[in-house]
Scaffold this motif. Structure first.
Motif, mmCIF file in Angstrom:
data_model
loop_
_atom_site.group_PDB
_atom_site.id
_atom_site.type_symbol
_atom_site.label_atom_id
_atom_site.label_comp_id
_atom_site.label_asym_id
_atom_site.label_seq_id
_atom_site.Cartn_x
_atom_site.Cartn_y
_atom_site.Cartn_z
ATOM 1 N N ALA A 39 -75.116 13.623 48.281
ATOM 2 C CA ALA A 39 -76.006 14.383 49.166
ATOM 3 C C ALA A 39 -76.218 13.641 50.477
ATOM 4 N N ALA A 40 -76.341 12.318 50.420
ATOM 5 C CA ALA A 40 -76.480 11.527 51.645
ATOM 6 C C ALA A 40 -75.215 11.627 52.485
ATOM 7 N N ARG A 41 -74.044 11.527 51.854
ATOM 8 C CA ARG A 41 -72.771 11.660 52.580
ATOM 9 C C ARG A 41 -72.633 13.042 53.224
ATOM 10 N N ASP A 42 -73.081 14.066 52.501
ATOM 11 C CA ASP A 42 -72.920 15.446 52.956
ATOM 12 C C ASP A 42 -74.026 15.901 53.912
ATOM 13 N N LEU A 47 -81.767 18.771 49.366
ATOM 14 C CA LEU A 47 -81.643 18.182 48.030
ATOM 15 C C LEU A 47 -82.275 16.792 47.994
ATOM 16 N N LEU A 48 -81.967 15.970 48.993
ATOM 17 C CA LEU A 48 -82.549 14.632 49.024
ATOM 18 C C LEU A 48 -84.068 14.689 49.150
ATOM 19 N N ARG A 49 -84.572 15.596 49.962
ATOM 20 C CA ARG A 49 -86.024 15.731 50.119
ATOM 21 C C ARG A 49 -86.686 16.000 48.765
ATOM 22 N N ALA A 50 -86.110 16.907 48.013
ATOM 23 C CA ALA A 50 -86.680 17.250 46.715
ATOM 24 C C ALA A 50 -86.746 16.019 45.802
ATOM 25 N N TYR A 51 -85.681 15.251 45.735
ATOM 26 C CA TYR A 51 -85.660 14.083 44.863
ATOM 27 C C TYR A 51 -86.507 12.938 45.411
ATOM 28 N N ALA A 56 -87.671 9.569 43.706
ATOM 29 C CA ALA A 56 -86.413 8.816 43.734
ATOM 30 C C ALA A 56 -86.529 7.744 44.817
ATOM 31 N N PRO A 57 -86.023 6.548 44.565
ATOM 32 C CA PRO A 57 -86.168 5.473 45.552
ATOM 33 C C PRO A 57 -85.261 5.658 46.765
ATOM 34 N N ALA A 58 -85.853 5.629 47.943
ATOM 35 C CA ALA A 58 -85.085 5.758 49.182
ATOM 36 C C ALA A 58 -84.198 4.542 49.409
ATOM 37 N N SER A 59 -84.481 3.464 48.702
ATOM 38 C CA SER A 59 -83.747 2.214 48.882
ATOM 39 C C SER A 59 -82.591 2.030 47.900
ATOM 40 N N LEU A 68 -78.564 4.980 50.529
ATOM 41 C CA LEU A 68 -78.569 6.387 50.954
ATOM 42 C C LEU A 68 -78.571 6.457 52.476
ATOM 43 N N LEU A 69 -79.359 5.571 53.101
ATOM 44 C CA LEU A 69 -79.440 5.541 54.562
ATOM 45 C C LEU A 69 -78.097 5.200 55.185
#
Length: 149
Positions: A39-42, A47-51, A56-59, A68-69
């Protein structure tokens, strides 16, 4: 930075190795991690917001230390980068090869991503190569201007 050392060039779905004394993640957890890295690549911000909103850890990082960043930045998704930063990701966190998200954005020429990372405090001189060096090597004049070169 070369295409062979590009962030996210590891096996799809690979995740961070298990530290000694901890239990390895189960298949369901690994599948979810792979889904979030993709999801980060795309640039799948929804989707990422929901998780991320659900905890879910942003790190989180994959086996190469790509966060992910890093993946969102390297693939040019400024909105996704901003979302991940808002959830506490460290703007200047380098991967296992010493590459920073800002250097990835500079390498690829993503000015809007570079702006978002700079606004979040990313250091243009951190990493190997640094964002400044990558922008110079690949003649990314707009990014060099942002960096105040």
């Amino acid at each position: 930075m070369t295409e062979n050392s590009a962030p996210g060039s590891t096996t799809p779905g690979s995740t961070t190795s298990t530290p000694p004394g901890t239990q390895a993640p189960d298949e369901e957890t690994l599948a979810l991690a792979a889904k979030l890295f993709q999801a980060a690549r795309d640039g799948d911000t929804g989707l990422l917001r929901a998780y991320l909103d659900a905890g879910a850890p942003a790190s989180m990082t994959n086996a190469a230390g790509d966060s992910l960043l890093m993946l969102a930045a390297y693939h040019g998704h400024a909105e996704t980068v901003r979302l991940i930063l808002q959830h506490g990701a460290e703007a200047g966190k380098a991967n296992d090869r010493g590459q920073t998200p800002l250097a990835g954005a500079a390498f690829k020429g993503y000015t809007d991503v570079a702006k978002a990372l700079l606004e979040a405090g990313a250091d243009p001189d951190a990493g190997t190569p640094s964002a400044r060096a990558a922008a110079q090597m690949f003649a990314r004049t707009e990014i060099l201007e942002l960096l105040g070169n």
